[in-house]
Scaffold this active site. Structure first.
Site: not given
Length: 237
Positions: A136, A149
């Protein structure tokens, strides 16, 4: 077994499920890996193709090793591993809970490493194979309210790039996938319906990934970056 054997972690929903369905259409044998057999079985309901369901905890190295060995014993060596499983908790850096931090590091980082370790020796022996890390865009730049994250995804990016360096003189392909937000259950309870309408679709992302990962002679795709298209701002008069 002569079919290409593809193992996909986090295959119970979102991008993992989309990749599994599309690879099944390409006549591959797809190993769907996740925490629950029930949710994995729902992905392939009414689906034609060769697949197998495997529940495992990717944060436990022995569990990963045992399941991947079972796959190899039953179907043969894995040709492609897609490290897709991931989890995220969001908020201000000082508000992140210890359990949330540990879970992100365990699933996103350790899970990727453990699964890669499970397939790498045989790939080296055959001098052939593909390892994919779904990272990502959180692995490319810092983002407000996503510090934990992002930290885990930067670690996955570092692992992936280091793996590329280690395997540079082999025929094993290693690719990092860096995509923006998709409309998946990952965002349940985080984004409202209006915001989710602006997110990309897993099927579209899966199609792009599969096309770019298609094996071609003398060519390796090190990374694929797929970003959300930002709407043009309205001009004022």
């Amino acid at each position: 077994m002569t079919k290409q054997i593809i193992a996909i972690t986090g295959a119970s929903s979102g991008l993992g499920a989309a990749l599994a369905k599309q690879y099944l259409k390409q006549d591959a044998h797809v190993c769907l890996l996740g925490r629950s057999n029930t949710t994995l079985e729902k992905v392939v309901e009414n689906t034609v193709g060769s697949y197998s369901i495997h529940s495992l905890d990717i944060t436990t190295k022995t569990d990963v090793a045992n399941v991947f060995q079972e796959i190899e014993n039953e179907y043969g060596s894995i040709d492609m591993l897609i490290n897709n499983a991931g989890v995220g908790y969001f908020g201000l850096a000082e508000d992140l809970q210890e359990e949330e931090i540990s879970t992100m590091l365990d699933v996103n980082v350790k899970g990727t490493i453990y699964c890669t370790q499970a397939v790498l020796p045989k790939m080296k022996t055959r001098n052939k194979g593909t390892i994919v890390s779904v990272v990502s865009t959180a692995g490319l730049q810092g983002k407000a309210n996503e510090s934990g994250y992002v930290a885990s995804k930067f670690a996955v990016r570092g692992f992936t790039e280091s793996l590329q360096a280690e395997l540079a003189d082999t025929m094993i392909r290693v690719s990092g996938i860096y995509m923006g937000g998709m409309d998946t259950p990952f965002w349940d309870g985080i984004f409202n319906e209006e915001k989710r309408k602006t997110l990309m679709r897993p099927d579209d992302i899966a199609e792009i990934i599969i096309h770019n990962l298609e094996e071609r002679s003398n060519l390796s795709v090190d990374e694929i970056v797929i970003r959300n298209k930002k709407p043009k701002s309205k001009q004022t008069i």
